[in-house]
Design a protein around this motif. Structure first.
Motif, PDB file in Angstrom:
ATOM      1  N   VAL A   1       0.830  -1.210   0.000  1.00 44.33           N
ATOM      2  CA  VAL A   1       0.000   0.000   0.000  1.00 44.33           C
ATOM      3  C   VAL A   1       0.866   1.261   0.000  1.00 44.33           C
ATOM      4  CG1 VAL A   1      -1.663   1.337   1.355  1.00 44.33           C
ATOM      5  CG2 VAL A   1      -1.969  -1.131   1.087  1.00 44.33           C
ATOM      6  N   LEU A   2       1.851   1.318   0.880  1.00 46.54           N
ATOM      7  CA  LEU A   2       2.705   2.498   0.953  1.00 46.54           C
ATOM      8  C   LEU A   2       3.533   2.682  -0.309  1.00 46.54           C
ATOM      9  CD1 LEU A   2       3.920   2.229   4.663  1.00 46.54           C
ATOM     10  CD2 LEU A   2       2.222   3.798   3.720  1.00 46.54           C
ATOM     11  N   SER A   3       3.991   1.594  -0.890  1.00 47.74           N
ATOM     12  CA  SER A   3       4.771   1.692  -2.129  1.00 47.74           C
ATOM     13  C   SER A   3       3.913   2.215  -3.275  1.00 47.74           C
ATOM     14  CB  SER A   3       5.362   0.325  -2.487  1.00 47.74           C
ATOM     15  OG  SER A   3       6.258  -0.118  -1.492  1.00 47.74           O
ATOM     16  N   ARG A   4       2.673   1.772  -3.353  1.00 49.04           N
ATOM     17  CA  ARG A   4       1.795   2.262  -4.418  1.00 49.04           C
ATOM     18  C   ARG A   4       1.473   3.750  -4.218  1.00 49.04           C
ATOM     19  NH1 ARG A   4       3.211  -2.085  -5.238  1.00 49.04           N
ATOM     20  NH2 ARG A   4       4.881  -0.727  -5.971  1.00 49.04           N
ATOM     21  N   LEU A   5       1.308   4.169  -2.960  1.00 46.04           N
ATOM     22  CA  LEU A   5       1.084   5.591  -2.699  1.00 46.04           C
ATOM     23  C   LEU A   5       2.276   6.426  -3.143  1.00 46.04           C
ATOM     24  CD1 LEU A   5      -0.620   5.561   0.832  1.00 46.04           C
ATOM     25  CD2 LEU A   5      -1.689   6.080  -1.375  1.00 46.04           C
ATOM     26  N   ALA A   6       3.472   5.937  -2.875  1.00 43.52           N
ATOM     27  CA  ALA A   6       4.670   6.658  -3.317  1.00 43.52           C
ATOM     28  C   ALA A   6       4.754   6.697  -4.838  1.00 43.52           C
ATOM     29  CB  ALA A   6       5.916   5.997  -2.730  1.00 43.52           C
ATOM     30  N   ASP A   7       4.399   5.618  -5.500  1.00 45.21           N
ATOM     31  CA  ASP A   7       4.415   5.599  -6.969  1.00 45.21           C
ATOM     32  C   ASP A   7       3.410   6.593  -7.539  1.00 45.21           C
ATOM     33  OD1 ASP A   7       6.349   3.666  -6.854  1.00 45.21           O
ATOM     34  OD2 ASP A   7       4.946   1.984  -7.104  1.00 45.21           O
ATOM     35  N   ILE A   8       2.230   6.651  -6.951  1.00 45.79           N
ATOM     36  CA  ILE A   8       1.223   7.611  -7.416  1.00 45.79           C
ATOM     37  C   ILE A   8       1.717   9.041  -7.222  1.00 45.79           C
ATOM     38  CG2 ILE A   8      -1.099   8.491  -6.978  1.00 45.79           C
ATOM     39  CD1 ILE A   8      -1.923   5.636  -6.255  1.00 45.79           C
TER      40      ILE A   8
ATOM     41  N   ALA B   1       4.204   9.916  -9.808  1.00 43.18           N
ATOM     42  CA  ALA B   1       3.621  10.041 -11.141  1.00 43.18           C
ATOM     43  C   ALA B   1       2.981  11.403 -11.369  1.00 43.18           C
ATOM     44  CB  ALA B   1       2.593   8.937 -11.367  1.00 43.18           C
ATOM     45  N   LEU B   2       2.613  12.080 -10.294  1.00 44.32           N
ATOM     46  CA  LEU B   2       1.986  13.396 -10.433  1.00 44.32           C
ATOM     47  C   LEU B   2       3.053  14.473 -10.575  1.00 44.32           C
ATOM     48  CD1 LEU B   2      -0.787  13.170  -7.678  1.00 44.32           C
ATOM     49  CD2 LEU B   2      -1.084  12.965 -10.161  1.00 44.32           C
TER      50      LEU B   2
ATOM     51  N   THR C   1       5.633  16.955  -1.863  1.00 47.50           N
ATOM     52  CA  THR C   1       6.238  16.496  -3.116  1.00 47.50           C
ATOM     53  C   THR C   1       7.618  15.870  -2.912  1.00 47.50           C
ATOM     54  OG1 THR C   1       7.169  18.720  -3.469  1.00 47.50           O
ATOM     55  CG2 THR C   1       5.020  18.250  -4.456  1.00 47.50           C
ATOM     56  N   GLY C   2       8.154  15.930  -1.698  1.00 49.56           N
ATOM     57  CA  GLY C   2       9.499  15.418  -1.475  1.00 49.56           C
ATOM     58  C   GLY C   2       9.603  14.122  -0.700  1.00 49.56           C
ATOM     59  N   TRP C   3       8.542  13.712   0.012  1.00 51.15           N
ATOM     60  CA  TRP C   3       8.659  12.531   0.877  1.00 51.15           C
ATOM     61  C   TRP C   3       8.893  11.227   0.131  1.00 51.15           C
ATOM     62  CZ3 TRP C   3       5.607   8.205   0.815  1.00 51.15           C
ATOM     63  CH2 TRP C   3       4.395   8.303   0.140  1.00 51.15           C
TER      64      TRP C   3
END
Length: 310
Positions: free
Chosen positions: A125-132, A135-136, A163-165
């Motif tokens: 879940v956390l990895s997908r949030l970081a990928d999203i 992507a923005l 935008t940096g985390w």
């Protein structure tokens, strides 16, 4: 002729454990550290160093060239002393950049520790949030947040930290995944040590250096993003003294009064270069190790020497 037995093998005895030398910044790293320290000193001591009020207008001497009418670096279109505005203008980008880096770094490090340690569905879940998040486009996300959240310093810090985390998250997560299998971590888990103590005392020390280097490099991104958003009118507002705002105000006078926009731009360049030089030096640092000293067994060596002579 009497055959003598072969001399016993001499095994070196290990000396003291190798010690790491104290790291040195070197030429480029020292230049970066000096630039950052100079900007920080200017920002803190601006009230003591500024010769004039940065908001005071002198309409009789607008766009005065550097050195004219007692103004060392000239004035802007409203007759405000450019040197004073440059000194005070260092405060906003440095403050916003440092606070945003600290907030984004702390948030990304925490999520990276949890994700790498827990693994499983939490990691997914956390990895997908970081990928999203990656992507923005950062500017698009900043525009959306500032549009609905209002234009303030707190919102600007939140946008830059948001935008940096992911950069911290990905680095810390990959490092924790490798540290997770270390014997000392497994020993702590076997002994029933609480999870928070394992994260804080076993895993966090292993990623502190990586996070510090990343934060130094990330400072330049935060400063440039603050200046860019201010240039677009989404950061500090007139008549505040801010380097990005000063560049925006002076861009229409490059032919007649180039110093109004060029000088604050050079200040931004110096700050960004300082952060990059220091960060790259820390990232590429490889502390040398002293060689292990070996001490031979003197008695064994003497016996072997006498046997060979006989």
């Amino acid at each position: 002729m009497k055959l003598l037995p072969p001399p016993p093998q001499t095994t070196p005895e290990a000396g003291p454990a190798p010690r790491t030398r104290r790291p040195r910044l070197g030429g480029a790293g020292a230049v970066g550290a000096v630039l950052l320290a100079l900007v920080a000193l200017v920002a803190v001591c601006a009230p003591l160093l500024a010769p004039h009020d940065p908001l005071a207008q002198d309409l009789a001497h607008t766009n005065a060239a550097p050195g004219e009418h007692g103004y060392l670096l000239g004035t802007d279109q409203l007759g405000r002393d450019l040197l004073s505005r440059l000194l005070y203008g260092a405060r906003t980008p440095l403050l916003v950049g440092v606070v945003a880096v600290v907030c984004g770094g702390a948030f990304g490090t925490l999520l990276g520790l949890v994700s790498g340690f827990a693994r499983g569905w939490a990691d997914q879940v956390l990895s997908r949030l970081a990928d999203i998040q990656l992507a923005l486009p950062s500017v698009l996300l900043a525009l959306l947040v500032l549009t609905f959240g209002g234009q303030s310093t707190a919102v600007l810090v939140l946008v830059i930290a948001l935008t940096g985390w992911p950069a911290y998250f990905r680095l810390v997560r990959s490092r924790v995944l490798s540290l997770r299998t270390m014997p000392y971590v497994e020993a702590s888990l076997t002994q029933g040590v609480p999870t928070w103590r394992v994260l804080l005392y076993d895993l966090l020390p292993g990623v502190r250096g990586l996070v510090a280097v990343t934060a130094t490099l990330d400072l330049s991104r935060a400063v440039l993003m603050e200046a860019g958003l201010t240039y677009l009118g989404l950061g500090a507002q007139a008549p505040a003294a801010d380097w990005g705002l000063m560049v925006a105000e002076g861009q229409g006078q490059l032919l007649g009064a180039w110093w109004v926009a060029v000088l604050p731009g050079l200040c931004l360049v110096a700050l960004v270069i300082g952060a990059n030089l220091l960060g790259e030096r820390l990232a590429g640092r490889r502390p040398g190790r002293r060689p292990v000293r070996t001490v031979k067994n003197t008695a064994t060596a003497n016996r072997a020497k006498r046997s060979t002579t006989a």
